[in-house]
Design a protein around this motif. Structure first.
Motif, PDB file in Angstrom:
ATOM      1  N   TRP A 102      29.180   7.625  13.064  1.00 51.40           N
ATOM      2  CA  TRP A 102      29.343   6.589  12.624  1.00 51.40           C
ATOM      3  C   TRP A 102      29.256   6.871  10.367  1.00 51.40           C
ATOM      4  O   TRP A 102      28.160   7.357  10.775  1.00 51.40           O
ATOM      5  CB  TRP A 102      28.034   4.937  12.669  1.00 51.40           C
ATOM      6  N   ASN A 103      30.199   6.291   9.894  1.00 47.50           N
ATOM      7  CA  ASN A 103      29.779   6.096   8.585  1.00 47.50           C
ATOM      8  C   ASN A 103      29.496   5.359   7.963  1.00 47.50           C
ATOM      9  O   ASN A 103      30.198   4.558   7.988  1.00 47.50           O
ATOM     10  CB  ASN A 103      31.563   7.037   8.403  1.00 47.50           C
ATOM     11  N   ASN A 104      28.929   5.374   7.243  1.00 42.79           N
ATOM     12  CA  ASN A 104      28.371   3.737   6.557  1.00 42.79           C
ATOM     13  C   ASN A 104      29.389   4.139   4.817  1.00 42.79           C
ATOM     14  O   ASN A 104      28.976   2.910   4.109  1.00 42.79           O
ATOM     15  CB  ASN A 104      26.836   3.722   5.790  1.00 42.79           C
ATOM     16  N   TRP A 105      29.693   5.129   4.766  1.00 42.11           N
ATOM     17  CA  TRP A 105      31.292   4.856   4.005  1.00 42.11           C
ATOM     18  C   TRP A 105      31.959   3.283   3.948  1.00 42.11           C
ATOM     19  O   TRP A 105      33.029   3.383   2.469  1.00 42.11           O
ATOM     20  CB  TRP A 105      30.986   6.128   2.891  1.00 42.11           C
ATOM     21  N   VAL A 106      32.693   3.258   4.809  1.00 44.02           N
ATOM     22  CA  VAL A 106      33.531   2.157   5.642  1.00 44.02           C
ATOM     23  C   VAL A 106      32.905   1.354   6.039  1.00 44.02           C
ATOM     24  O   VAL A 106      31.595   1.144   6.499  1.00 44.02           O
ATOM     25  CB  VAL A 106      34.563   2.967   6.268  1.00 44.02           C
ATOM     26  N   PRO A 107      33.193  -0.019   6.124  1.00 37.27           N
ATOM     27  CA  PRO A 107      32.513  -0.995   6.866  1.00 37.27           C
ATOM     28  C   PRO A 107      33.362  -0.637   8.157  1.00 37.27           C
ATOM     29  O   PRO A 107      33.731  -0.077   8.734  1.00 37.27           O
ATOM     30  CB  PRO A 107      34.339  -1.993   5.873  1.00 37.27           C
TER      31      PRO A 107
ATOM     32  N   SER B 266      50.770  13.371   4.058  1.00 32.32           N
ATOM     33  CA  SER B 266      50.397  13.081   2.884  1.00 32.32           C
ATOM     34  C   SER B 266      48.584  13.234   2.288  1.00 32.32           C
ATOM     35  O   SER B 266      48.270  13.607   1.373  1.00 32.32           O
ATOM     36  CB  SER B 266      50.321  11.573   2.738  1.00 32.32           C
ATOM     37  N   ILE B 267      47.809  13.022   2.995  1.00 26.87           N
ATOM     38  CA  ILE B 267      46.175  12.784   3.623  1.00 26.87           C
ATOM     39  C   ILE B 267      46.208  14.027   3.344  1.00 26.87           C
ATOM     40  O   ILE B 267      45.156  14.931   2.543  1.00 26.87           O
ATOM     41  CB  ILE B 267      45.545  12.540   4.888  1.00 26.87           C
ATOM     42  N   VAL B 268      46.538  15.447   4.240  1.00 20.52           N
ATOM     43  CA  VAL B 268      46.069  17.054   3.611  1.00 20.52           C
ATOM     44  C   VAL B 268      46.840  16.924   2.608  1.00 20.52           C
ATOM     45  O   VAL B 268      45.854  18.181   1.990  1.00 20.52           O
ATOM     46  CB  VAL B 268      47.001  17.560   4.946  1.00 20.52           C
ATOM     47  N   GLU B 269      48.097  17.144   1.860  1.00 21.53           N
ATOM     48  CA  GLU B 269      48.242  17.302   0.773  1.00 21.53           C
ATOM     49  C   GLU B 269      47.165  16.432  -0.291  1.00 21.53           C
ATOM     50  O   GLU B 269      47.396  17.442  -1.194  1.00 21.53           O
ATOM     51  CB  GLU B 269      49.507  16.825   0.010  1.00 21.53           C
TER      52      GLU B 269
ATOM     53  N   ILE C   4      38.036   9.235   4.991  1.00 19.10           N
ATOM     54  CA  ILE C   4      39.033   8.270   4.593  1.00 19.10           C
ATOM     55  C   ILE C   4      40.160   8.758   5.896  1.00 19.10           C
ATOM     56  O   ILE C   4      41.198   8.039   6.226  1.00 19.10           O
ATOM     57  CB  ILE C   4      39.920   9.584   3.802  1.00 19.10           C
ATOM     58  N   VAL C   5      39.966   9.748   7.062  1.00 20.99           N
ATOM     59  CA  VAL C   5      40.359   9.096   8.217  1.00 20.99           C
ATOM     60  C   VAL C   5      40.457   8.201   9.072  1.00 20.99           C
ATOM     61  O   VAL C   5      41.024   8.107   9.655  1.00 20.99           O
ATOM     62  CB  VAL C   5      39.507  10.447   9.288  1.00 20.99           C
ATOM     63  N   MET C   6      39.222   7.666   8.717  1.00 25.74           N
ATOM     64  CA  MET C   6      38.842   6.871   8.984  1.00 25.74           C
ATOM     65  C   MET C   6      39.598   5.442   8.972  1.00 25.74           C
ATOM     66  O   MET C   6      40.198   4.218   9.656  1.00 25.74           O
ATOM     67  CB  MET C   6      37.156   5.846   9.518  1.00 25.74           C
ATOM     68  N   VAL C   7      39.957   5.114   7.851  1.00 21.67           N
ATOM     69  CA  VAL C   7      40.889   4.055   6.708  1.00 21.67           C
ATOM     70  C   VAL C   7      41.799   4.648   6.998  1.00 21.67           C
ATOM     71  O   VAL C   7      42.932   3.574   7.328  1.00 21.67           O
ATOM     72  CB  VAL C   7      40.464   4.465   5.204  1.00 21.67           C
TER      73      VAL C   7
END
Length: 285
Positions: free
Chosen positions: A120-125, A184-187, A222-225
């Motif tokens: 889990w990641n608390n940097w995203v909702p 695009s995310i990799v770049e 970022i992957v989760m978003v």
């Protein structure tokens, strides 16, 4: 990996997070030399990549041919740096072993939580975490999932590309539109290109990236978003008959990830320009 002279092609984790003998179980029995090294099967020259296979017999079944295509795709996207193979400890950014990093990983393994290893990641909702968790557990609704529940529809094709049946892996990894999103995310993040076959490969890909814990956590967020944005784009087509462009999805991912990061990690100061250019000194890259 350097030249691949000391790394087992089939039995070691050198191209994905599990050995190719497990990733491609239909193809592995056909290998004539199961102890072959990476160098025996893949050579890279300044002009081209050369693959060399030695099968007991040529792949014949649909499964064998499909897995052969997967293997060739992975090999074509893999770079061999040259020089000797070396050992590195991926749990530390410097590559050296520490007892602390091992203890941290053992603690995570002994307390996997409800997602059986999902982080889990608390940097995203929380809603974004829950979506990623449902995708990880194979519990997100797709056309293929409806078919498995005996829901009869006129078509089970992907609602984004309309070319292949919509499974979890296709929707979040295999669709050409989605591949462009990941490219695009990799770049943007300047992360090394890693090959992913399943959506679980994508969700856990931050564990394969070198850097500080904060940097890996940022990539995970970022992957989760991105998964959230891909799902929203798909649902807009299904329920609102609205087709969103690639640029719209890319912009939404960048904007939402910035807003959630900025207001959830207030102790780290990041501007929009820094975010767009991924100039984050606060991550100690």
């Amino acid at each position: 990996m350097g030249n691949g002279a000391s790394i087992s092609f089939w039995k070691e984790c050198w191209i994905t997070d599990e050995p190719l003998c497990k990733k491609l179980p239909g193809l592995y029995p056909l290998e004539s030399n199961k102890n072959a090294k990476v160098m025996d099967r893949l050579r890279v020259t300044p002009e081209e990549k050369i693959t060399k296979t030695q099968w007991e017999r040529n792949p014949e079944t649909d499964e064998e041919k499909f897995q052969l295509e997967e293997l060739m795709s992975m090999l074509m996207m893999t770079d061999i740096q040259g020089g000797d193979d070396t050992c590195a400890w991926n749990l530390e950014s410097a590559g050296g072993f520490t007892v602390k990093s091992l203890g941290r990983r053992m603690e995570q393994a002994s307390n996997p939580g409800p997602g059986m290893g999902f982080e889990w990641n608390n940097w995203v909702p929380l809603k974004v975490n829950f979506l990623a968790w449902r995708i990880y557990m194979g519990r997100v609704a797709t056309m293929d999932g409806l078919r498995r529940r005996n829901v009869h529809l006129d078509s089970y094709l992907c609602k984004i590309c309309g070319e292949v049946d919509e499974t979890d892996d296709h929707l979040f990894v295999g669709c050409q539109f989605v591949l462009a999103v990941w490219d695009s995310i990799v770049e943007w993040t300047r992360c090394p290109r890693l090959f992913a076959i399943t959506v679980k490969d994508v969700i856990t890909i931050h564990n394969q990236i070198r850097g500080t814990r904060k940097w890996r956590k940022l990539i995970q967020s970022i992957v989760m978003v991105a998964l959230w944005g891909i799902r929203r784009s798909r649902n807009d087509r299904v329920f609102n008959d609205k087709e969103r462009s690639l640029d719209e999805v890319k912009h939404e991912i960048r904007q939402l990830s910035f807003l959630w990061f900025k207001y959830r990690v207030k102790r780290l100061s990041v501007t929009w320009d820094h975010w767009c250019n991924m100039e984050l000194s606060c991550m100690s890259l």
